[in-house]
Design an enzyme around this catalytic site. Structure first.
Site, short mmCIF file in Angstrom:
data_model
loop_
_atom_site.label_atom_id
_atom_site.label_comp_id
_atom_site.label_asym_id
_atom_site.label_seq_id
_atom_site.Cartn_x
_atom_site.Cartn_y
_atom_site.Cartn_z
NE ARG A 228 -15.65 19.84 -25.87
CZ ARG A 228 -15.92 19.30 -24.54
NH1 ARG A 228 -14.84 19.42 -23.64
NH2 ARG A 228 -16.93 18.61 -24.44
CB THR B 235 -13.50 20.59 -15.15
OG1 THR B 235 -14.02 19.66 -16.04
CG2 THR B 235 -13.44 21.92 -16.06
CB THR C 68 -12.00 19.48 -18.84
OG1 THR C 68 -12.77 18.20 -18.15
CG2 THR C 68 -12.51 19.42 -20.18
CG ASN D 188 -15.78 14.34 -19.42
OD1 ASN D 188 -16.48 15.14 -18.82
ND2 ASN D 188 -16.46 13.23 -19.65
CD GLU E 16 -13.39 16.48 -22.38
OE1 GLU E 16 -14.57 16.76 -21.89
OE2 GLU E 16 -12.33 16.35 -21.76
CB SER F 26 -17.74 21.74 -23.83
OG SER F 26 -17.38 22.02 -22.59
CB SER F 27 -21.40 22.31 -19.41
OG SER F 27 -22.03 21.06 -19.81
N GLY G 143 -17.46 21.23 -13.11
CA GLY G 143 -18.83 20.86 -12.93
C GLY G 143 -19.75 20.20 -13.69
#
Ligand code: DON
Length: 597
Positions: free
Chosen positions: A116, A403, A421, A423, A440, A472-473, A494
């Protein structure tokens, strides 16, 4: 999007009309798409040895090419990531970062890689409170979304290198080759890329590299237009020659940092030199007789999935065999608690410990399951269980263009689940050394309680700080059976809808027994506790009768374009456990195609 999906599904239903009668089923009334045996939509495929599912046909092809050259799932995933960065700059690329969950079949070992982006050394908790609005304006244009200040230190090149070093068979030069070919020879702009560019064309035209992508006077990238990326090709050649070191140190790093600063950022060459990937322990949860493995913090995806699974397992008698509305209701209710946990406790675990053990205690899941009512949608606060007495931790979520998720299963059984991603669409909408840079930093809480682009209020634990990684998701996920054999790989793009969509597809495929194309094609719902709304898709609409049933249970229903984009591979096994087939699916919502053999 709606217009594009309609013919896709229409075509699929047409296949249905011509399908052999054996095994063909009528379309169920609950909105799921019937999948006749023997016919598959073009975005799903059955393979026997290896399978790739990405959200762009050229990325799947790149991965297949590298598998054919003797590469492992890691090499193929790397090739797909590099290709995606060329052919879909709206979604991911070298200027972004992500997570990879890897299953090493030989060693029977799982590994989770965090590549990340992280905040530059000059970042501060109040940096976005003080920041002036970036020039240009337009959609998604706060200082954490547009321009240099929005960019964290990219992790993608280091992530690819770490995957190659630990699990790869091939060198950088070989895995870069397809991406380099696309960048130099050009590729056709997809419908998805064209659509993603439309709201941001004016912002993109302010960038000297992206400006050249637009035909004169064009208001968006044109479908089918041939795009070449010579500046990015130069960066890819550096990677092919010397690997990630060429990106993080030396002249290219200095150029990158200077370009970010020119765009209003604070990134310095030293930030690039200091970037390191992290190997972490993934989150594991047993539920429905299966072992579910997903992303740990700084992702909130894994613990959201794990808590929702625990609650759903406990409430199963109220929804299993009770029809689609009962399932969707229980599903939405199971999400409300974990999203509140996320807002309060999710953080970069290196900056602030995340109390995972306590968050996932079965006792908390039992309390939430006991709160659940099959008859009423409850306010999220009814599922709130603060770990200690402390203060608690919108906008319309954006299109999920920024993403990309991919799955690769190689012939030896190794699996790479990667979500990567930049973002928001086209990241911060500028380039540095030809690389589209991420935004991000918007995944941090820009101020406590402030909503981010996905309508999630930021908790104090997720404020920016030097070297910190934003919550993050992203949820690359693998599921194993009770004997430890791999059953599925999945993940999504998403934003905050990622864990919800990933879990929805996996539950349909592995718990409700739906074929993968049916599970992927089904209309999805989304709930994140705050705001108190059940989102239903415009692109794949939930039948009106089902919406009415959910409304009657007390759900406030609001439409949204689409609930994330999922790529998945499901392994079909025979009785002794040998793989009989690999079912690969690229979500019809984004235009990807699987590859394999
Ligand atoms: O890490 C995250 O959760 C986000 N940066 C993902 C963003 C995303 O999926 C793009 N959707 N608009």
């Amino acid at each position: 999007m709606k217009a594009r999906l309609a013919p896709l599904f229409g075509g699929w239903l047409l296949c249905l009309a011509f399908a052999p009668p054996v095994g063909a089923q009528p379309a169920p009334a609950d909105g799921r798409q019937a999948v006749p045996r023997g016919t598959l939509p073009p975005w799903a495929a059955r393979f026997e040895q290896e399978a790739v599912a990405t959200d762009h046909p050229l990325a799947s092809q790149a991965a297949a090419e590298v598998l054919a050259a003797g590469g492992s799932a890691a090499d193929a995933a790397a090739a797909a990531m590099l290709a995606l960065g060329v052919v879909n700059p709206a979604s991911s690329g070298l200027g972004g970062g992500g997570f990879a969950l890897y299953w090493d079949a030989g060693k029977q070992e799982l590994a989770f890689l965090d590549f990340r982006e992280q905040a530059p050394a000059a970042a501060a908790p109040d940096m976005f409170v003080r920041a002036p609005k970036p020039p240009g304006g337009g959609p998604l244009s706060t200082p954490s979304q547009l321009g240099g200040l929005a960019s964290g230190v990219p992790g993608e090149p280091a992530g690819i290198e770490a995957l190659l070093q630990r699990f790869g068979q091939l060198d950088w030069k070989t895995v870069v080759a397809p991406a380099l070919r696309y960048a130099t020879e050009g590729f056709a702009v997809s419908e998805e890329l064209s659509e993603a560019s439309a709201p941001f064309a004016e912002q993109m035209k302010r960038d000297p590299v992206m400006r050249r992508w637009f035909a004169s006077g064009a208001a968006r990238l044109q479908v089918g237009q041939r795009l070449r990326r010579p500046a990015l090709a130069r960066v890819l050649r550096v990677l092919a020659r010397v690997g990630a070191r060429g990106f993080y140190r030396g002249p290219l790093a200095r150029r990158l940092a200077a370009d970010v600063r020119r765009a209003g950022g604070i990134l310095r060459a030293a930030d690039l030199a200091d970037y390191r990937v992290r190997w972490r322990r993934p989150i594991e949860q047993r539920a429905f007789g299966l072992r579910w493995v997903s992303a740990p913090p700084p992702s909130a995806g894994g613990f959201t999935l794990a808590m929702a699974l625990q609650v759903l397992q406990r409430t199963a008698p109220a929804w299993r065999q009770q029809g689609e509305a009962a399932f969707l209701h229980a599903f939405a209710e199971a999400l409300k608690g974990p999203y509140l946990d996320r807002m309060r406790y999710a953080a970069d675990p290196d900056a602030r410990p995340v109390p995972l053990g306590r968050l996932l205690e079965p006792r908390r899941a039992a309390l939430r399951a006991a709160t659940f009512s099959p008859w009423f949608a409850l306010p999220a606060r009814d599922y709130d269980l603060p770990l200690e007495e402390r203060g608690s931790g919108g906008g319309d979520p954006v299109r999920d263009a920024g993403t990309s998720h991919l799955c690769v299963v190689d012939a030896a059984g190794n699996v790479a689940a990667v979500t990567t991603t930049v973002n928001l669409p086209f990241g911060a909408r500028y380039t540095a050394a030809g690389v589209v840079m991420n935004d991000e930093m918007d995944d941090f809480a820009t101020a406590p309680g402030q909503l981010n682009a996905f309508g999630l209020p930021g908790g104090e634990a997720n404020l920016p700080a030097p070297g910190k990684r934003p919550v993050s998701s992203m949820s690359p996920t693998l599921v194993f059976d009770a004997q430890g054999r791999l059953l599925a790989c999945a993940g999504a793009s998403g934003g905050s809808r990622i864990p919800v969509a990933t879990l929805q597809v996996l539950l349909r495929a592995l718990v409700l027994g739906q074929p993968l194309p049916e599970a992927l094609g089904a209309p999805r719902v989304h709930h994140q506790g705050i705001p108190p709304e059940l989102r239903v898709e415009e692109s794949v609409p939930l039948p009106e009768a089902l919406q009415a049933e959910l409304r009657a249970l007390g759900h406030r229903i609001r439409p949204i374009g689409r609930v994330a984009v999922v790529q998945a591979v499901v392994l079909e096994r025979d009785e002794p456990g040998a793989v009989r087939a690999l079912w690969a699916g690229s979500d019809p919502r984004k235009g990807g195609r699987p590859a394999g053999r």
